[in-house]
Design a protein around this motif. Structure first.
Motif, PDB file in Angstrom:
ATOM      1  N   GLN A  19       0.821  -1.216   0.000  1.00 19.75           N
ATOM      2  CA  GLN A  19       0.000   0.000   0.000  1.00 19.75           C
ATOM      3  C   GLN A  19       0.853   1.263   0.000  1.00 19.75           C
ATOM      4  OE1 GLN A  19      -2.466  -0.831   3.440  1.00 19.75           O
ATOM      5  NE2 GLN A  19      -4.189  -1.439   2.139  1.00 19.75           N
ATOM      6  N   PRO A  22       4.110   4.303  -4.197  1.00 16.75           N
ATOM      7  CA  PRO A  22       3.602   5.644  -4.535  1.00 16.75           C
ATOM      8  C   PRO A  22       2.811   5.674  -5.846  1.00 16.75           C
ATOM      9  CG  PRO A  22       6.004   5.647  -4.280  1.00 16.75           C
ATOM     10  CD  PRO A  22       5.558   4.239  -4.201  1.00 16.75           C
ATOM     11  N   HIS A  23       1.741   6.440  -5.821  1.00 19.78           N
ATOM     12  CA  HIS A  23       0.934   6.649  -7.030  1.00 19.78           C
ATOM     13  C   HIS A  23       1.796   7.151  -8.177  1.00 19.78           C
ATOM     14  CE1 HIS A  23      -1.847   8.349  -9.889  1.00 19.78           C
ATOM     15  NE2 HIS A  23      -1.376   9.546  -9.655  1.00 19.78           N
ATOM     16  N   THR A  24       2.731   8.034  -7.892  1.00 21.74           N
ATOM     17  CA  THR A  24       3.579   8.599  -8.942  1.00 21.74           C
ATOM     18  C   THR A  24       4.353   7.504  -9.672  1.00 21.74           C
ATOM     19  OG1 THR A  24       3.733  10.777  -7.947  1.00 21.74           O
ATOM     20  CG2 THR A  24       5.560  10.125  -9.350  1.00 21.74           C
ATOM     21  N   ILE A  26       3.451   4.229  -9.911  1.00 18.79           N
ATOM     22  CA  ILE A  26       2.469   3.447 -10.667  1.00 18.79           C
ATOM     23  C   ILE A  26       2.047   4.212 -11.923  1.00 18.79           C
ATOM     24  CG2 ILE A  26       0.162   2.411 -10.616  1.00 18.79           C
ATOM     25  CD1 ILE A  26       0.588   2.173  -7.518  1.00 18.79           C
ATOM     26  N   ALA A  27       1.752   5.490 -11.768  1.00 24.50           N
ATOM     27  CA  ALA A  27       1.299   6.306 -12.903  1.00 24.50           C
ATOM     28  C   ALA A  27       2.397   6.441 -13.956  1.00 24.50           C
ATOM     29  CB  ALA A  27       0.841   7.683 -12.417  1.00 24.50           C
ATOM     30  N   TYR A 143      -7.235   4.112 -15.091  1.00 25.07           N
ATOM     31  CA  TYR A 143      -6.443   4.509 -13.924  1.00 25.07           C
ATOM     32  C   TYR A 143      -5.887   5.920 -14.122  1.00 25.07           C
ATOM     33  CZ  TYR A 143      -2.991   4.605 -10.230  1.00 25.07           C
ATOM     34  OH  TYR A 143      -2.261   4.971  -9.119  1.00 25.07           O
ATOM     35  N   ARG A 147      -6.935   8.846 -11.637  1.00 21.54           N
ATOM     36  CA  ARG A 147      -5.922   9.253 -10.654  1.00 21.54           C
ATOM     37  C   ARG A 147      -4.953  10.307 -11.156  1.00 21.54           C
ATOM     38  NH1 ARG A 147      -8.096   7.667  -5.992  1.00 21.54           N
ATOM     39  NH2 ARG A 147      -8.498   5.447  -5.965  1.00 21.54           N
ATOM     40  N   GLY A 150       0.412  11.705 -11.832  1.00 20.74           N
ATOM     41  CA  GLY A 150       1.407  11.691 -10.764  1.00 20.74           C
ATOM     42  C   GLY A 150       2.273  12.935 -10.770  1.00 20.74           C
ATOM     43  N   SER A 170      -3.326  15.249  -9.322  1.00 21.19           N
ATOM     44  CA  SER A 170      -3.225  13.871  -8.894  1.00 21.19           C
ATOM     45  C   SER A 170      -3.699  13.788  -7.456  1.00 21.19           C
ATOM     46  CB  SER A 170      -1.780  13.374  -8.965  1.00 21.19           C
ATOM     47  OG  SER A 170      -1.340  13.341 -10.283  1.00 21.19           O
ATOM     48  N   LEU A 172      -3.442  11.438  -5.394  1.00 26.59           N
ATOM     49  CA  LEU A 172      -2.509  10.676  -4.557  1.00 26.59           C
ATOM     50  C   LEU A 172      -1.102  10.941  -5.042  1.00 26.59           C
ATOM     51  CD1 LEU A 172      -4.442   7.311  -4.691  1.00 26.59           C
ATOM     52  CD2 LEU A 172      -4.579   9.018  -2.892  1.00 26.59           C
ATOM     53  N   ARG A 173      -0.179  10.915  -4.172  1.00 29.43           N
ATOM     54  CA  ARG A 173       1.226  11.087  -4.584  1.00 29.43           C
ATOM     55  C   ARG A 173       1.783   9.749  -4.842  1.00 29.43           C
ATOM     56  NH1 ARG A 173       0.483  15.634  -5.974  1.00 29.43           N
ATOM     57  NH2 ARG A 173       0.133  17.231  -4.482  1.00 29.43           N
TER      58      ARG A 173
END
Length: 173
Positions: A19, A22-24, A26-27, A143, A147, A150, A170, A172-173
């Motif tokens: 969890q 980081p979103h960044t 994944i993005a 996605y 989201r 990033g 974004s 989420l970070r």
């Protein structure tokens, strides 16, 4: 026995670590991957322009639509409502323009929306049996639409510059 060593605790610990991805990150991986899929497809439709950062190919001449592209849109792809010449030009342009924007993280959500429309067209009218591949593309594009690109993106810099709420760049970070 150590209560933190139980299988349930170890599973919870692993989930907690996952969890924290980081979103960044994944993005960025999503942006690079989906851009590469469409860019490579676009490269098959043009001559005179060959850019592949991974393979190190770089040929920059006056790009033009390959004869094979119009032929494919006349025979195999056969989209309803669009003449093959127009469809070939639109696909070649879209498969270069929108992936470039996504890779840069510029107008990412709207570029992902455009490629989602293209993917749905391909799925419905061209290759209906390729739903596992198209489903993967759709998941990535959704996605990015939901989201955002990033923090490693031009969209993020624009949002910071104009002080848009973080959710616009974004959430989420």
């Amino acid at each position: 026995m150590n209560p933190n060593a139980t299988p349930i605790c170890q599973v919870r610990r692993m989930i907690g670590l996952m969890q924290r991805i980081p979103h960044t990150l994944i993005a960025f991986v999503a942006r690079f991957s989906i851009a590469a899929v469409f860019w490579k497809s676009g490269q098959t439709k043009v001559e005179g322009l060959a850019i592949d950062l991974v393979n190190g190919t770089f040929q920059l001449n006056a790009p033009h639509l390959a004869d094979s592209a119009v032929y494919l849109f006349s025979t195999e792809y056969k989209l309803p409502l669009l003449p093959p010449e127009l469809a070939a030009y639109a696909a070649a342009f879209s498969e270069h323009f929108f992936p470039l924007l996504i890779l840069l993280g510029l107008a990412t959500r709207f570029s992902a929306l455009a490629l989602l429309g293209m993917t749905l067209t391909i799925q419905l009218f061209v290759y209906p049996g390729a739903y596992p591949t198209h489903g993967t593309w759709i998941a990535i594009l959704l996605y990015l639409m939901a989201r955002g690109p990033g923090a490693l993106s031009i969209d993020h810099l624009i949002a910071r510059r104009f002080r848009y709420p973080a959710s616009m760049a974004s959430p989420l970070r």
